[in-house]
Enzyme design. Structure first.
Site, mmCIF file in Angstrom:
data_model
loop_
_atom_site.group_PDB
_atom_site.id
_atom_site.type_symbol
_atom_site.label_atom_id
_atom_site.label_comp_id
_atom_site.label_asym_id
_atom_site.label_seq_id
_atom_site.Cartn_x
_atom_site.Cartn_y
_atom_site.Cartn_z
ATOM 1 N N GLU A 1 38.368 41.507 54.176
ATOM 2 C CA GLU A 1 39.354 40.677 53.486
ATOM 3 C C GLU A 1 40.791 41.075 53.852
ATOM 4 O OE1 GLU A 1 38.903 38.149 51.411
ATOM 5 O OE2 GLU A 1 36.949 38.341 50.434
ATOM 6 N N HIS B 1 39.988 37.558 55.218
ATOM 7 C CA HIS B 1 40.257 36.648 54.105
ATOM 8 C C HIS B 1 40.534 35.253 54.650
ATOM 9 C CE1 HIS B 1 41.414 35.966 49.940
ATOM 10 N NE2 HIS B 1 42.592 35.473 50.300
ATOM 11 N N SER C 1 40.313 32.572 46.808
ATOM 12 C CA SER C 1 41.424 33.488 46.573
ATOM 13 C C SER C 1 42.077 33.190 45.226
ATOM 14 C CB SER C 1 42.409 33.416 47.733
ATOM 15 O OG SER C 1 43.328 34.482 47.692
#
Length: 543
Positions: free
Chosen positions: A356, A454, A233
């Site tokens: 995600e 995610h 990320s």
């Protein structure tokens, strides 16, 4: 997407369970052999290393030498708040490196959220620029080095989180592992346009840490010419941003692992960043940066919550603090830094999770009530007059999809999957090495509403589910499938760090991404290499 029209051409079947045998020491495997050689011998005394800055005494944990809370830059406090990282002055005598340093100041709520749980715990302090090292032995072995940069939306996280402990990579891969703390939120990302201060203080921290690794890692048994920087990320965004740095004409690292990099972020210009800074000054009640330097950091962090309200846009991932294109520390999208200059010579492993955006939106009741008209309006931001066509494509790919589901898939592709594919495409055209993956294993937690969200790949990357026991989004995963896939993923990461190639014999053949096959590894209960896995969506997005 659950029903991609391109899925699924299987090059070779391979169950996730195969990776367990790999890490158990199958005959002839170079990583297993290396791990076997890495068991340190000695009398059990505390490990000691000599550095330019002074002597460090670490601790032995699980057969590894571990050094915690090592300062790599001067404390960014007082007049050094909102200044680029400065060299640490060093210390006299022997410094104890047996406890982690404080994490960067950040918002904190006991118990965390209902997806990830906590992602950063007290103590917090501005004096946070420390790193941690795990090594099989501080000897002359010159092992490959992994530097891990945590994510957290630019506002949370820590290199000392148990989730990111370097022990599994150090032990299973015979690697030296480094985790890093850096400035977050207002302390790392505000921009003032001051002479000599520029912006992106977070990036100056990470560069200082990386140069520290280059200059000192030999003492810990590592090879300064064989460094892989990995992150997830915001940490993956950081990894790409670091690719433009060089030493003696060469990049500061050899390989990069980008897990869910948000390369679709629109990075503010200097003028746009100054507008955000003005909003922050108003919230805190300060006139300028001079006044703000006198404000205690807890007040700065408290203002983060109001910044969410000031900067939020419907249908977009909330990011109250962002990097800045200051034209000094960062002058382009970090993805571009991996296409030319020193970054072009870095081997890249890049990937994303299938859903995600479900991480941020899947459990939000306000978004659950989204209407088609609202989602169409959001889609027009990306697709203009093609919004209705695109909405229909996403809706048709997920039977029974609500408008919220379409929205989450659009956000996932806008922010993560399509920009990552675009980078893979551009590197492939240039003949630069790149491998691509999609993490497809969904979690049953929260009645399956998160999908393959995610962050879900993180415990599989580190193969350390015992460290994630308080993460709600892992609830209900079948241990047999979970542990098998984790062993496969973890082994691939180790292989890439050691050799620049993620292949190992316990999984299907994983070819480089090129313009002919566009091979993408689907990491799922059955791991398969798939040609042009996201081809339908790539064409829809005109990549």
């Amino acid at each position: 997407m659950t029903n991609d029209p391109t899925r699924r051409k299987v090059l070779k079947n391979g169950g996730g369970l195969a990776g367990a045998a790999f890490l158990a020491g199958m005959a002839g495997d170079h990583v297993a052999q290396a791990a076997a050689r890495a068991v340190p011998q000695g009398d059990g005394t505390a490990p000691v290393v000599e550095l330019r800055a002074g002597r460090l005494r670490g601790v032995t944990e699980g057969g590894l030498a571990v050094f915690k809370g090592i300062p790599y830059a001067a404390p960014p406090v007082g007049p050094l708040r909102w200044r680029p990282a400065e060299p640490h002055p060093g210390w006299q005598g022997t410094r104890e490196a047996t406890a982690f340093g404080p994490s960067a100041p950040q918002p904190y709520r006991e118990g965390g959220d209902q997806v990830l749980g906590t992602h950063g715990s007290p103590p917090f302090d501005e004096d946070c620029l420390t790193l941690n090292v795990w090594t099989p032995a501080p000897d002359a072995a010159k092992r490959p080095v992994m530097v891990w940069i945590h994510g957290g939306g630019f506002i949370s996280g820590s290199g000392s989180l148990p989730n990111y402990s370097g022990e599994t990579f150090a032990r299973n891969g015979d690697l030296v592992v480094v985790t890093v703390n850096y400035r977050l939120g207002p302390l790392g990302y505000l921009y003032f346009g001051e002479d000599g201060a520029d912006g992106n203080f977070w990036l100056t921290d990470q560069l200082a840490a990386l140069r520290w690794v280059r200059d000192n890692i030999t003492a810990f048994g590592g090879d300064p010419d064989d460094i892989t920087v990995a992150g997830q990320s915001g940490g993956a965004f950081s990894t790409a941003a670091l690719a433009g740095a060089r030493s003696k004409g060469r990049p500061l690292f050899k390989r990069a692992i980008l897990q869910s990099p948000p390369l679709g972020l629109r990075i503010p210009t200097r003028a746009e960043s100054l507008q955000r800074t003005a909003a922050f000054l108003e919230i805190v009640g300060a006139e300028d940066v001079a006044e703000l330097r006198a404000v205690p950091w807890p007040r700065l962090i408290a203002a983060t919550f109001q910044m969410f309200g000031r900067t939020a846009r419907w249908g977009y991932w909330s990011t109250p603090f962002l990097p800045v294109l200051d034209e000094v520390t960062l002058d382009r999208n970090p993805a571009d830094l991996l296409l030319s200059g020193p970054g072009a010579d870095i081997d890249v492993l890049i990937g994303w999770t299938r859903e995600e955006a479900n991480f941020a939106f899947g459990l939000d009741e306000a978004y659950a009530a989204a209407t088609k008209d609202q989602v169409l309006a959001r889609a027009r931001d990306t697709f203009g007059n093609r919004a209705a066509e695109v909405y229909a494509a996403y809706e048709g790919a997920r039977p029974g999809a609500r408008p919220a589901d379409v929205l989450m898939d659009i956000i996932s592709d806008d922010l993560f999957r399509m920009p990552a594919l675009a980078l893979a495409e551009r590197r492939a055209v240039r003949g630069r090495p790149v491998w691509a993956y999609q993490f497809d294993l969904p979690t049953p937690a929260h009645n399956g509403r998160l999908g393959a969200a995610h962050c879900l790949e993180l415990p599989f990357t580190f193969d350390n589910f015992d460290k994630w026991s308080r993460a709600p989004f892992l609830t209900g995963l079948d241990p047999r499938i979970r542990d098998g896939l984790a062993a496969t993923v973890h082994a691939s990461w180790i292989s890439f760090i050691r050799t620049g190639d993620p292949n190992h014999h316990a999984m299907p053949r994983w070819d480089r991404y090129d313009r002919d096959s566009r091979t993408t590894m689907s990491l799922d209960s059955v791991t398969t290499a798939t040609d042009d896995l996201a081809g339908h969506w790539r064409r829809l997005h005109r990549i």
